[in-house]
Design an enzyme around this catalytic site. Structure first.
Site, PDB file in Angstrom:
ATOM      1  N   THR A 157       0.899  -1.158   0.000  1.00 28.33           N
ATOM      2  CA  THR A 157       0.000   0.000   0.000  1.00 28.33           C
ATOM      3  C   THR A 157       0.935   1.204   0.000  1.00 28.33           C
ATOM      4  OG1 THR A 157      -0.119   0.214   2.403  1.00 28.33           O
ATOM      5  CG2 THR A 157      -1.748  -1.238   1.379  1.00 28.33           C
ATOM      6  N   HIS A 158       0.541   2.260  -0.676  1.00 36.46           N
ATOM      7  CA  HIS A 158       1.400   3.453  -0.810  1.00 36.46           C
ATOM      8  C   HIS A 158       2.776   3.109  -1.393  1.00 36.46           C
ATOM      9  CE1 HIS A 158      -1.452   5.292   2.127  1.00 36.46           C
ATOM     10  NE2 HIS A 158      -1.384   4.094   2.686  1.00 36.46           N
ATOM     11  N   SER A 279      17.977   0.115 -26.742  1.00 38.58           N
ATOM     12  CA  SER A 279      18.229   1.545 -26.841  1.00 38.58           C
ATOM     13  C   SER A 279      19.212   1.778 -27.973  1.00 38.58           C
ATOM     14  CB  SER A 279      18.823   2.043 -25.526  1.00 38.58           C
ATOM     15  OG  SER A 279      19.548   3.230 -25.734  1.00 38.58           O
ATOM     16  N   LYS A 285      20.610  -1.931 -22.577  1.00 39.90           N
ATOM     17  CA  LYS A 285      19.202  -1.735 -22.254  1.00 39.90           C
ATOM     18  C   LYS A 285      18.256  -2.742 -22.874  1.00 39.90           C
ATOM     19  CE  LYS A 285      17.506   1.934 -21.016  1.00 39.90           C
ATOM     20  NZ  LYS A 285      16.817   2.362 -19.820  1.00 39.90           N
ATOM     21  N   GLU A 292       4.846  -0.189 -21.545  1.00 41.86           N
ATOM     22  CA  GLU A 292       4.796   1.282 -21.493  1.00 41.86           C
ATOM     23  C   GLU A 292       3.761   1.844 -22.467  1.00 41.86           C
ATOM     24  OE1 GLU A 292       9.123   2.999 -20.802  1.00 41.86           O
ATOM     25  OE2 GLU A 292       9.165   1.261 -22.115  1.00 41.86           O
ATOM     26  N   TYR A 319     -30.786  14.850 -35.436  1.00 43.24           N
ATOM     27  CA  TYR A 319     -29.449  14.705 -36.013  1.00 43.24           C
ATOM     28  C   TYR A 319     -28.819  16.058 -36.303  1.00 43.24           C
ATOM     29  CZ  TYR A 319     -25.617  13.546 -39.134  1.00 43.24           C
ATOM     30  OH  TYR A 319     -24.380  13.442 -39.696  1.00 43.24           O
TER      31      TYR A 319
END
Ligand code: ARG
Length: 457
Positions: A157-158, A279, A285, A292, A319
């Site tokens: 949590t947090h 990369s 990398k 993402e 319309y």
């Protein structure tokens, strides 16, 4: 001068070139051609049944429409801006093949009810596809939860280590979300699968249409009850865009965890090379781009919802041409949510889990502090007091640089005389997890039960 328009009767001279391109929707609504043709075939069959056109005319029109369908599917025909929209394009192409009788297709119909129908048919398919993909993702989550049953990790949590949980329990949390998402789509489908055809421009028509027949032919569950509403309503599209947004929110949270769980700092997961990219400058990398991008694409799906919400908010009935702008957000969200579901499924299938690393992460951070408090409470100390005592134990550990499990019995006893031999077991990781068997909890019995219930579905 521009091409002659189907509605050109009352106009003198052609449309301005800019206006023609500004108002055209054909570049994107051509995607609706299948649904447009399906709707037209149902309509013309109904016209024949009602003796509004002859059986021969209807047959010729249907044949013409199917020929156009094949042409478009085969990439054999290109339309230009002068064709305006998919409805005009299909109809004029069909009429070229069929001759004058083709002009009867549009009897008792307006583009206003036609476009509402097309979008409903499109969304019905999009919903079915999305629900199917959600089903695949949910199955994979259950499989992974089964595979890793027993693996313990910190629950957070947090973003602070909180209590130990089963990794399976965490995976099944997403399963619950995606189940509700599928329900949301199914609910949207119920309101989508209703036929507006027969509403005409807005007021109904003077022809004796059989609206139920058309709806049934299209596999729809009913007809819109008010012709004005039928051509004005885009709620069903908003339902879809909302369901898509919530699904993306869930996918994005899962993707976010994959991003940082696969970081060196966490190291809980690694993602397969096939789903990552490198990369251009840093040779070491391996980036979790799929995750993402799922997270990133959530923005456009939210945007699409607000786009259409905003388009609709100021429109008087019925319309208005503004509503032509409904299509691109709908198409974009349908495609995006589909692609992201496919991507997320690949990630779940492809990830490998570092069980040791997960368990080691439970060692630091006093994850079983709540268990110590519960232990004391079970010995008769009121929970609030037990909480305070445990807080002091944690402070002591921090000062001494010790973990809970490093404390000797003598050290623990100093905090409360109620501490006994059995405390060691009570604050062990496995005990902590094992004891949480309340329905819906992380205890192995509770998780096993849920898993079995999900597998039998
Ligand atoms: N292309 C239009 C749309 O997508 C079709 C309906 C046009 N109706 C009209 N009255 N101009 O909304």
């Amino acid at each position: 001068m521009a091409k002659k328009k189907a509605w050109g009767g009352r106009f003198e001279g052609g449309t301005d070139r800019f206006v023609e391109s500004f108002t055209a929707s054909i570049p994107y609504d051509i995607q609706l051609y299948r649904h447009d043709i399906t709707g037209s075939i149902a309509h013309v069959r109904m016209l024949a049944k009602q003796k509004i056109v002859t059986a021969a005319e209807a047959a010729a029109i249907e044949k013409g429409l199917l020929a156009v369908l094949e042409e478009i599917a085969g990439g054999k025909v290109t339309f230009d801006l002068a064709d305006e929209d998919v409805h005009m394009a299909v109809e004029s192409r069909m009429t070229q093949k069929v001759g004058a009788a083709g002009g009867k297709l549009h009897t008792g119909r307006s583009r206003n009810d036609q476009v509402a129908l097309d979008l409903r048919l499109y969304l019905r398919d999009a919903i079915d596809e999305t629900v199917g993909l959600l089903g695949v993702l949910r199955t994979r989550l259950v499989e992974r939860a089964e595979q890793y049953f027993g693996v313990v990790m910190p629950g957070y949590t947090h973003v602070q280590r909180a209590q130990p949980i089963l990794f399976s329990h965490h995976l099944l949390a997403y399963h619950e979300m995606f189940t509700r998402d599928a329900e949301r789509f199914a609910d949207a489908r119920r309101r989508t699968n209703v036929s507006p055809l027969g509403a005409g421009a807005l007021a109904g028509t003077t022809f004796p249409l059989d609206r139920n027949f058309t709806a049934r032919t299209l596999g729809m569950d009913g007809v819109c009850e008010n012709s004005i509403d039928a051509v004005s309503d885009r709620d069903f599209a908003l339902d879809f865009l909302h369901a898509a947004s919530v699904t993306m929110m869930h996918l994005s949270r899962m993707a976010e965890e994959m991003v940082f769980w696969s970081s060196t700092e966490f190291g809980f997961l690694s993602l397969p090379d096939a789903l990552c990219t490198g990369s251009s400058i840093m040779p070491q990398k391996k980036n979790p781009d799929v995750a993402e991008l799922i997270r990133g694409k959530t923005g456009r799906v939210y945007g699409n919802l607000f786009n259409l919400m905003t388009i609709m908010k100021g429109l008087p009935l019925a319309y208005n041409r503004d509503m032509q702008e409904d299509k691109e957000p709908v198409f974009d969200s349908a495609r995006t949510v589909r692609d992201c579901l496919i991507g997320a499924t690949l990630l779940i299938e492809g990830m490998s889990v570092d069980e040791q690393r997960m368990r080691d992460a439970c060692d630091d951070g006093f994850l079983t502090a709540t268990d110590l408090a519960d232990y004391l409470a079970k010995k008769g100390i009121p929970f609030r007091k037990a909480h305070e005592i445990t807080g002091k134990v944690v402070r002591y550990c921090e000062a001494e640089g010790k973990r809970l499990k490093d404390l000797s019995l003598a050290e623990l006893k100093k905090f409360s005389p109620k501490v006994g031999e059995d405390v060691r077991d009570a604050i062990s990781l496995s005990h902590s997890v094992k004891m949480r068997n309340t329905r819906g909890g992380t205890g192995p019995d509770a998780v096993r039960k849920r898993l079995e219930a999900l597998k039998s579905k």
